[in-house]
Design a protein around this motif. Structure first.
Motif, mmCIF file in Angstrom:
data_model
loop_
_atom_site.group_PDB
_atom_site.id
_atom_site.type_symbol
_atom_site.label_atom_id
_atom_site.label_comp_id
_atom_site.label_asym_id
_atom_site.label_seq_id
_atom_site.Cartn_x
_atom_site.Cartn_y
_atom_site.Cartn_z
ATOM 1 N N GLY A 131 13.453 5.559 -5.218
ATOM 2 C CA GLY A 131 12.251 5.664 -4.416
ATOM 3 C C GLY A 131 10.976 5.464 -5.219
ATOM 4 N N GLN A 132 10.986 5.950 -6.474
ATOM 5 C CA GLN A 132 9.805 5.804 -7.329
ATOM 6 C C GLN A 132 9.522 4.358 -7.677
ATOM 7 N N VAL A 133 10.573 3.532 -7.761
ATOM 8 C CA VAL A 133 10.386 2.099 -8.021
ATOM 9 C C VAL A 133 9.962 1.382 -6.744
ATOM 10 N N LEU A 134 10.636 1.666 -5.650
ATOM 11 C CA LEU A 134 10.356 0.944 -4.410
ATOM 12 C C LEU A 134 8.930 1.139 -3.926
ATOM 13 N N VAL A 135 8.363 2.322 -4.113
ATOM 14 C CA VAL A 135 7.004 2.533 -3.638
ATOM 15 C C VAL A 135 6.030 1.598 -4.343
ATOM 16 N N GLN A 136 6.300 1.286 -5.605
ATOM 17 C CA GLN A 136 5.425 0.372 -6.333
ATOM 18 C C GLN A 136 5.490 -1.049 -5.780
ATOM 19 N N MET A 137 6.616 -1.404 -5.166
ATOM 20 C CA MET A 137 6.779 -2.747 -4.615
ATOM 21 C C MET A 137 5.897 -2.964 -3.382
ATOM 22 N N PHE A 138 5.357 -1.896 -2.840
ATOM 23 C CA PHE A 138 4.477 -2.000 -1.673
ATOM 24 C C PHE A 138 3.011 -2.188 -2.056
ATOM 25 N N ASP A 139 2.681 -2.072 -3.341
ATOM 26 C CA ASP A 139 1.272 -2.054 -3.730
ATOM 27 C C ASP A 139 0.505 -3.276 -3.237
ATOM 28 N N TRP A 140 1.041 -4.462 -3.486
ATOM 29 C CA TRP A 140 0.354 -5.687 -3.079
ATOM 30 C C TRP A 140 0.240 -5.757 -1.566
ATOM 31 N N LEU A 141 1.294 -5.362 -0.876
ATOM 32 C CA LEU A 141 1.307 -5.407 0.585
ATOM 33 C C LEU A 141 0.323 -4.405 1.184
ATOM 34 N N ILE A 142 0.174 -3.252 0.561
ATOM 35 C CA ILE A 142 -0.800 -2.262 1.035
ATOM 36 C C ILE A 142 -2.218 -2.782 0.820
ATOM 37 N N LYS A 143 -2.458 -3.330 -0.358
ATOM 38 C CA LYS A 143 -3.794 -3.848 -0.662
ATOM 39 C C LYS A 143 -4.188 -4.993 0.256
ATOM 40 N N ASN A 144 -3.201 -5.741 0.754
ATOM 41 C CA ASN A 144 -3.474 -6.875 1.637
ATOM 42 C C ASN A 144 -3.286 -6.529 3.118
ATOM 43 N N ASP A 145 -3.196 -5.233 3.398
ATOM 44 C CA ASP A 145 -3.182 -4.728 4.774
ATOM 45 C C ASP A 145 -1.952 -5.149 5.565
ATOM 46 N N ASN A 146 -0.839 -5.411 4.860
ATOM 47 C CA ASN A 146 0.418 -5.741 5.539
ATOM 48 C C ASN A 146 1.267 -4.507 5.820
ATOM 49 N N ALA A 147 1.036 -3.436 5.060
ATOM 50 C CA ALA A 147 1.862 -2.236 5.194
ATOM 51 C C ALA A 147 1.080 -1.009 4.764
ATOM 52 N N GLU A 148 1.592 0.155 5.124
ATOM 53 C CA GLU A 148 1.005 1.435 4.743
ATOM 54 C C GLU A 148 2.135 2.444 4.554
ATOM 55 N N ILE A 149 2.098 3.216 3.461
ATOM 56 C CA ILE A 149 3.053 4.305 3.267
ATOM 57 C C ILE A 149 2.467 5.543 3.940
ATOM 58 N N VAL A 150 3.079 5.972 5.038
ATOM 59 C CA VAL A 150 2.522 7.045 5.864
ATOM 60 C C VAL A 150 3.130 8.398 5.518
ATOM 61 N N ALA A 151 4.434 8.410 5.211
ATOM 62 C CA ALA A 151 5.112 9.687 4.979
ATOM 63 C C ALA A 151 6.230 9.497 3.968
ATOM 64 N N VAL A 152 6.510 10.563 3.197
ATOM 65 C CA VAL A 152 7.585 10.524 2.197
ATOM 66 C C VAL A 152 8.353 11.844 2.257
ATOM 67 N N SER A 153 9.638 11.790 1.853
ATOM 68 C CA SER A 153 10.453 12.996 1.939
ATOM 69 C C SER A 153 11.451 13.055 0.796
ATOM 70 N N ASP A 154 11.706 14.275 0.324
ATOM 71 C CA ASP A 154 12.734 14.522 -0.684
ATOM 72 C C ASP A 154 13.057 16.011 -0.656
ATOM 73 N N LEU A 155 14.198 16.369 -1.209
ATOM 74 C CA LEU A 155 14.526 17.785 -1.310
ATOM 75 C C LEU A 155 13.549 18.515 -2.222
ATOM 76 N N ARG A 156 13.101 17.823 -3.267
ATOM 77 C CA ARG A 156 12.276 18.459 -4.302
ATOM 78 C C ARG A 156 10.808 18.049 -4.168
ATOM 79 N N LYS A 157 9.944 19.039 -4.141
ATOM 80 C CA LYS A 157 8.506 18.801 -4.023
ATOM 81 C C LYS A 157 7.977 17.994 -5.205
#
Length: 463
Positions: free
Chosen positions: A67-93
């Motif tokens: 998950g820590q790697v995949l979130v970085q793959m969204f950076d360009w898409l977020i900056k170009n308004d193609n996607a947004e990370i709205v919510a995240v979940s894991d057992l550990r805070k």
């Protein structure tokens, strides 16, 4: 095979049918097992399209290593308004905090975090403002999370494998067909430069007619499997304790299946699988003082052979126990050319037969083929790929880019639910074959017959 013999065989392979717990084969077989080999899909999710989503709102379930790697793959898409990370979940805070630290640093805002309770992830799937769920959790959670997500009206993209029991394979297909929601397995190797180059050459006729291919997941994971922290609760090694087969089919098989038009003119017919004895991982466990992992059922090397309906053959290998260099093989054999990976080598047949024609192309000629047939994606996204090389050399970025762009445009995804299930189903099929002294096992038709329709891989589209 009579009914008595079949039920005896099924008892040995209860895990194959998904009737037991994740790490146990104690469940008695019953008449429910028999129909699983003969079920029929509708095929209604092939070339599935959904309404365009200008900005894809994403929920990520699982904030560990992947998950820590995949979130970085969204950076360009977020900056170009193609996607947004709205919510995240894991057992550990601490893991959701770490992921949000990246979002805050890179984009100036964070996602809503859900953690602690094992069912907290469901709250993401239930949100009205989520379009896509990314699932990056331990294997046993992949199918339940994907099913729940689709039932809640979400598209899902799940890490490999999307399922590892036959029962779960059918559940995914039936749910995707009924809900008409995308269910894509995130097989990143299909988006790698070498594999896309080979796919492009296959499409343009360089290989002629394909006859055989070889793929693998050969990766020394002993340190990772035995480490008490790398995999949460050491979940991954537990699959090796009571099962034997090929547990990680898709890195080798995904690209090969695209080369061979699997699901688009051909499909798997039957499987034969054999495992070596186990020695390397248990020896490593003893040296590390991990006595609880000294008895391991999974052999050091599993070799699985697959034959397709049109007579092509595939050799698939799995070894994460022994100390050897990483290898996916990526061998493709055709009537006009041969490719072999790790390192990449290419052989082109001459028009006339030659004595002792054993030489791979010299580097200069090889480079000409790389330049001529390089997949347009890698030229188009050259700078973005370079900026995101942390994602397995760029293929993770290309995968996420294509996923989001398809959803933006309302297009069929590059990997559909039938691909995802077909590539994953070789795991339980291999386990069944190993349990039967490597006898042949028929592959169910998960596609509802749509495999007979000739189509080219969606990976060849420009979007």
């Amino acid at each position: 095979m009579n009914r008595k013999d079949f039920l005896s065989l099924s008892t040995k392979a209860a895990m194959f049918f998904g009737l037991s717990t994740a790490f146990s084969c104690k469940e008695e077989a019953n008449d429910k097992t028999i129909p699983l080999l003969n079920k029929t899909a509708k095929g209604s999710a092939f070339a599935l399209t959904a309404p365009k989503i200008d900005k894809v709102n994403v929920g990520i379930i699982g904030c560990g290593n992947r998950g820590q790697v995949l979130v970085q793959m969204f950076d360009w898409l977020i900056k170009n308004d193609n996607a947004e990370i709205v919510a995240v979940s894991d057992l550990r805070k601490e893991k959701t905090d770490k992921l949000n630290e990246h979002l805050q640093k890179t984009h100036g805002k964070t996602a809503k975090a859900y953690y602690g309770n094992p069912d907290e992830w469901k709250k993401i799937a239930e949100r009205d403002d989520i379009d896509l769920l990314i699932i990056a959790t331990p294997w046993e959670w992949h199918t339940p999370m994907a099913l729940y997500g689709m039932e809640q009206g979400k598209h899902v993209a799940c890490e490999v494998p999307v399922a590892y029991t036959l029962e779960d394979c059918w559940k995914l297909i039936e749910t995707a067909e009924r809900t008409q929601k995308h269910c894509m397995m995130l097989e990143n190797c299909c988006f790698n430069n070498e594999e896309l180059w080979v796919l492009n050459m296959v499409n343009q006729g360089v290989f002629g007619d394909l006859t055989h291919a070889e793929g693998a997941y050969i990766h020394d994971l002993r340190k990772h499997l035995l480490d008490e922290k790398y995999y949460e609760d050491q979940w991954r090694i537990k699959h090796h304790l009571n099962k034997d087969g090929n547990f990680y089919t898709t890195h080798g098989l995904g690209p090969i299946s695209q080369y061979m038009d699997i699901g688009r003119g051909d499909t798997y017919d039957h499987v034969v699988s054999m495992s070596s004895r186990e020695k390397s991982l248990s020896d490593a466990a003893k040296r590390a003082g991990e006595n609880k992992f000294s008895n391991i059922k999974c052999g050091d090397m599993n070799t699985t052979m697959i034959k397709t309906k049109l007579g092509k053959t595939i050799m698939l290998q799995f070894d994460v126990h022994t100390g050897r260099p990483y290898d996916r093989l990526n061998t493709v054999v055709g009537t006009k050319a041969v490719h072999e990976g790790y390192p990449s080598k290419l052989y082109i047949n001459d028009d006339e037969l030659a004595w002792w024609g054993h030489e791979w192309l010299e580097q200069e000629k090889y480079n000409e083929y790389r330049e001529k047939y390089n997949h347009p994606l890698w030229n188009k996204l050259k700078s973005q790929i370079s900026d995101n090389s942390v994602g397995h050399g760029g293929m993770d970025f290309v995968m996420i880019y294509r996923l989001i762009k398809c959803l933006n445009g309302g297009l069929p995804l590059d990997i559909n639910v039938y691909d995802s299930v077909l590539w994953s189903a070789i795991t339980p099929l291999s386990e069944l074959s190993v349990a039967q002294n490597s006898s042949s096992v028929k592959v169910p038709d998960f596609t509802g017959g749509t495999w007979k329709n000739k189509n080219k891989s969606e990976m060849l589209r420009d979007i």
